[in-house]
Design a protein around this motif. Structure first.
Motif, PDB file in Angstrom:
ATOM      1  N   ASN A 113     -17.832 -25.585  24.921  1.00  0.00           N
ATOM      2  CA  ASN A 113     -17.816 -24.201  24.902  1.00  0.00           C
ATOM      3  C   ASN A 113     -16.488 -23.426  24.240  1.00  0.00           C
ATOM      4  O   ASN A 113     -15.259 -24.345  24.225  1.00  0.00           O
ATOM      5  CB  ASN A 113     -18.238 -23.516  26.016  1.00  0.00           C
ATOM      6  N   TRP A 114     -16.494 -22.345  23.771  1.00  0.00           N
ATOM      7  CA  TRP A 114     -15.561 -21.333  23.576  1.00  0.00           C
ATOM      8  C   TRP A 114     -15.524 -20.454  24.728  1.00  0.00           C
ATOM      9  O   TRP A 114     -16.383 -19.773  24.994  1.00  0.00           O
ATOM     10  CB  TRP A 114     -15.886 -20.593  22.227  1.00  0.00           C
ATOM     11  N   SER A 115     -14.003 -19.969  24.848  1.00  0.00           N
ATOM     12  CA  SER A 115     -13.881 -19.359  25.479  1.00  0.00           C
ATOM     13  C   SER A 115     -12.619 -18.199  24.976  1.00  0.00           C
ATOM     14  O   SER A 115     -12.134 -18.654  23.849  1.00  0.00           O
ATOM     15  CB  SER A 115     -13.310 -19.717  27.026  1.00  0.00           C
ATOM     16  N   SER A 116     -12.122 -17.263  25.659  1.00  0.00           N
ATOM     17  CA  SER A 116     -11.145 -16.354  25.369  1.00  0.00           C
ATOM     18  C   SER A 116     -11.615 -15.715  23.688  1.00  0.00           C
ATOM     19  O   SER A 116     -11.033 -15.716  22.705  1.00  0.00           O
ATOM     20  CB  SER A 116      -9.697 -17.096  25.023  1.00  0.00           C
ATOM     21  N   TYR A 117     -12.813 -15.716  23.845  1.00  0.00           N
ATOM     22  CA  TYR A 117     -13.769 -15.217  22.833  1.00  0.00           C
ATOM     23  C   TYR A 117     -14.598 -13.956  23.043  1.00  0.00           C
ATOM     24  O   TYR A 117     -15.269 -14.148  24.130  1.00  0.00           O
ATOM     25  CB  TYR A 117     -14.476 -16.496  22.119  1.00  0.00           C
ATOM     26  N   PRO A 118     -14.813 -13.015  22.073  1.00  0.00           N
ATOM     27  CA  PRO A 118     -13.987 -12.876  20.916  1.00  0.00           C
ATOM     28  C   PRO A 118     -12.534 -12.656  20.855  1.00  0.00           C
ATOM     29  O   PRO A 118     -12.045 -12.422  21.985  1.00  0.00           O
ATOM     30  CB  PRO A 118     -14.931 -11.437  20.445  1.00  0.00           C
ATOM     31  N   PRO A 119     -11.965 -13.024  19.868  1.00  0.00           N
ATOM     32  CA  PRO A 119     -10.439 -12.871  19.673  1.00  0.00           C
ATOM     33  C   PRO A 119     -10.063 -11.415  20.159  1.00  0.00           C
ATOM     34  O   PRO A 119     -10.833 -10.496  19.982  1.00  0.00           O
ATOM     35  CB  PRO A 119     -10.122 -13.224  18.612  1.00  0.00           C
ATOM     36  N   HIS A 120      -9.127 -11.236  21.137  1.00  0.00           N
ATOM     37  CA  HIS A 120      -8.689  -9.979  21.436  1.00  0.00           C
ATOM     38  C   HIS A 120      -7.147  -9.903  21.470  1.00  0.00           C
ATOM     39  O   HIS A 120      -6.488 -10.849  21.717  1.00  0.00           O
ATOM     40  CB  HIS A 120      -9.513  -9.775  22.802  1.00  0.00           C
ATOM     41  N   LYS A 121      -6.667  -8.708  21.921  1.00  0.00           N
ATOM     42  CA  LYS A 121      -5.292  -8.526  21.944  1.00  0.00           C
ATOM     43  C   LYS A 121      -4.840  -7.351  22.930  1.00  0.00           C
ATOM     44  O   LYS A 121      -5.793  -6.729  23.323  1.00  0.00           O
ATOM     45  CB  LYS A 121      -4.585  -7.958  20.441  1.00  0.00           C
ATOM     46  N   HIS A 122      -3.391  -7.616  23.279  1.00  0.00           N
ATOM     47  CA  HIS A 122      -2.958  -6.464  24.181  1.00  0.00           C
ATOM     48  C   HIS A 122      -1.382  -6.272  23.940  1.00  0.00           C
ATOM     49  O   HIS A 122      -0.642  -6.791  24.703  1.00  0.00           O
ATOM     50  CB  HIS A 122      -3.231  -6.651  25.669  1.00  0.00           C
ATOM     51  N   ASP A 123      -1.331  -5.779  22.710  1.00  0.00           N
ATOM     52  CA  ASP A 123       0.081  -5.590  22.484  1.00  0.00           C
ATOM     53  C   ASP A 123       0.699  -4.342  21.919  1.00  0.00           C
ATOM     54  O   ASP A 123       1.526  -4.210  21.459  1.00  0.00           O
ATOM     55  CB  ASP A 123       0.417  -6.759  21.338  1.00  0.00           C
ATOM     56  N   ARG A 133      -8.213  -5.189  23.312  1.00  0.00           N
ATOM     57  CA  ARG A 133      -8.851  -4.646  22.285  1.00  0.00           C
ATOM     58  C   ARG A 133      -9.609  -5.881  21.459  1.00  0.00           C
ATOM     59  O   ARG A 133      -8.740  -6.691  21.104  1.00  0.00           O
ATOM     60  CB  ARG A 133      -8.062  -3.992  21.233  1.00  0.00           C
ATOM     61  N   ASP A 134     -10.860  -5.888  21.270  1.00  0.00           N
ATOM     62  CA  ASP A 134     -11.598  -7.049  20.530  1.00  0.00           C
ATOM     63  C   ASP A 134     -11.375  -7.051  19.080  1.00  0.00           C
ATOM     64  O   ASP A 134     -11.075  -5.794  18.501  1.00  0.00           O
ATOM     65  CB  ASP A 134     -13.150  -7.082  20.760  1.00  0.00           C
ATOM     66  N   HIS A 135     -11.257  -8.106  18.533  1.00  0.00           N
ATOM     67  CA  HIS A 135     -11.071  -8.211  17.115  1.00  0.00           C
ATOM     68  C   HIS A 135     -12.131  -7.610  16.267  1.00  0.00           C
ATOM     69  O   HIS A 135     -13.347  -8.055  16.568  1.00  0.00           O
ATOM     70  CB  HIS A 135     -10.856  -9.534  16.661  1.00  0.00           C
ATOM     71  N   PRO A 136     -11.914  -6.460  15.431  1.00  0.00           N
ATOM     72  CA  PRO A 136     -13.175  -5.876  14.878  1.00  0.00           C
ATOM     73  C   PRO A 136     -14.211  -6.698  14.052  1.00  0.00           C
ATOM     74  O   PRO A 136     -15.425  -6.567  14.166  1.00  0.00           O
ATOM     75  CB  PRO A 136     -12.489  -4.851  13.852  1.00  0.00           C
ATOM     76  N   ASP A 137     -13.735  -7.852  13.662  1.00  0.00           N
ATOM     77  CA  ASP A 137     -14.770  -8.835  12.928  1.00  0.00           C
ATOM     78  C   ASP A 137     -15.667  -9.570  13.875  1.00  0.00           C
ATOM     79  O   ASP A 137     -16.453 -10.351  13.449  1.00  0.00           O
ATOM     80  CB  ASP A 137     -13.940  -9.890  12.053  1.00  0.00           C
ATOM     81  N   HIS A 138     -15.302  -9.658  14.952  1.00  0.00           N
ATOM     82  CA  HIS A 138     -16.008 -10.660  16.008  1.00  0.00           C
ATOM     83  C   HIS A 138     -16.369  -9.836  17.195  1.00  0.00           C
ATOM     84  O   HIS A 138     -16.931 -10.598  18.015  1.00  0.00           O
ATOM     85  CB  HIS A 138     -15.057 -11.709  16.452  1.00  0.00           C
ATOM     86  N   ALA A 139     -16.137  -8.673  17.448  1.00  0.00           N
ATOM     87  CA  ALA A 139     -16.617  -7.955  18.888  1.00  0.00           C
ATOM     88  C   ALA A 139     -18.117  -7.790  18.916  1.00  0.00           C
ATOM     89  O   ALA A 139     -18.608  -7.863  19.975  1.00  0.00           O
ATOM     90  CB  ALA A 139     -16.137  -6.570  18.662  1.00  0.00           C
ATOM     91  N   TRP A 140     -18.806  -7.961  17.961  1.00  0.00           N
ATOM     92  CA  TRP A 140     -20.371  -7.809  17.767  1.00  0.00           C
ATOM     93  C   TRP A 140     -20.902  -9.347  18.730  1.00  0.00           C
ATOM     94  O   TRP A 140     -22.041  -8.994  19.219  1.00  0.00           O
ATOM     95  CB  TRP A 140     -21.009  -8.127  16.563  1.00  0.00           C
ATOM     96  N   ILE A 141     -20.150 -10.055  18.790  1.00  0.00           N
ATOM     97  CA  ILE A 141     -20.572 -11.138  19.715  1.00  0.00           C
ATOM     98  C   ILE A 141     -20.832 -10.979  21.120  1.00  0.00           C
ATOM     99  O   ILE A 141     -21.742 -11.209  21.547  1.00  0.00           O
ATOM    100  CB  ILE A 141     -19.585 -12.511  19.692  1.00  0.00           C
TER     101      ILE A 141
END
Length: 302
Positions: free
Chosen positions: A177-187, A271-279
């Motif tokens: 499996n994948w976790s820490s997904y969708p890619p996200h940030k807090h900076d 904040r989710d990466h805009p290219d992957h937030a739809w997941i």
């Protein structure tokens, strides 16, 4: 080149390594990450290895700390308080109890049978009381679905356990499996939307691995890492989109997240990466991974 330099990846545009290999370093620690080594302000992680009958003295200094058993149990003495931590066989076998230690204190950690213990720390301003965290009170959350399903042990999440700056959780990702997904940030600081947090990922693998972890830049010159991680490794996230964390096909992936930041509110806002937030919109509770939870918090037998 020293042994430690060979163990550390050097793909950090910030000037220091972001992927740290586990292994013998500064005894008694198998891993020792502080603000100076990481090149940031607050977050710390030490992995303490104690032999049977071993004793270690921890001077907390300007940081608050949580003692979390990875394998085995221990006794923590500090300022008149004694915390008996039952611990666990491994991070893949159950939720662990833990002890919180305040800044400006001295603690003694001892283990009759020996074990490995994570010391998660954060520089802080307030001195809070030392406390015991029962395993039975750790919220176990199932997040995502299908191949993005994982388990989160929220033992020191911002809304669960009181600390001044420190936030810490455990994540278990089933094989493949994948976790820490969708890619996200807090900076970046945006109240109610995103908080600023320095983050450490510490990894264990159920059957050796390897697993993989990605950090990609959220700004020019930002953190950029693709790490093949094995048990005992750590990845530093000073900024950037982080994820996915990928478990190998043959066994589960575990990581401990240690976070702290400068914001007035102690909160995990991402904040989710805009290219992957739809997941997230595709996650269906009916598609839960039947392997989860890997385990639940034990019942309170007091």
């Amino acid at each position: 080149m020293t042994t430690r330099e060979k163990q550390e990846s050097t793909n950090d545009p910030h000037g220091g390594p972001l992927h740290l290999r586990g292994g013998p370093q500064d005894a008694p620690y198998a891993l020792d990450i502080g603000p100076e080594r990481a090149g940031w302000e607050r977050s710390s992680l030490r992995v303490l290895e104690l032999p049977p009958g071993g004793v270690h003295t921890l001077v907390t200094g300007e940081s608050e700390w949580i003692v979390l058993p990875l394998t085995g149990g221990c006794t923590v003495h500090t300022a008149g308080d004694i915390f008996e931590l039952t611990g666990r066989e491994s991070v893949f076998s159950g939720v662990a109890d833990f002890a919180y230690l305040p800044r400006d204190a001295t603690a003694q950690i001892s283990s009759g049978a020996g074990g490995r213990f994570a010391l998660a720390g954060a520089k802080c301003g307030r001195q809070l009381p030392a406390r015991y965290g029962p395993a039975s009170e750790v919220p176990v959350e199932l997040r995502g679905s299908g191949t993005c399903a994982r388990q989160v042990n929220n033992f020191a999440a911002a809304d669960v356990f009181r600390c001044d700056r420190l936030i810490a959780v455990e994540v278990l990702t089933p094989a493949g499996n994948w976790s820490s997904y969708p890619p996200h940030k807090h900076d970046e600081a945006e109240p109610g939307v995103e908080s600023v947090l320095e983050e450490i990922y510490y990894f264990e693998l159920e059957r050796g691995g390897p697993g993989y972890h990605r950090v990609s830049p959220s700004r020019p010159g930002g953190a950029d890492v693709l790490a093949e991680v094995r048990g005992g490794d750590a990845v530093l996230v000073p900024d950037g989109w982080h994820g996915p964390s990928i478990a190998p096909p043959e066994g589960a992936l575990y990581y401990l997240n240690v976070m702290a930041g400068p914001d007035e509110e102690r909160a995990w806002l991402i904040r989710d990466h805009p290219d992957h937030a739809w997941i997230r919109e595709t996650w269906d509770p009916q598609r839960a991974d039947p392997r989860l939870p890997l385990y639940a918090a034990p019942e309170d037998r007091r």
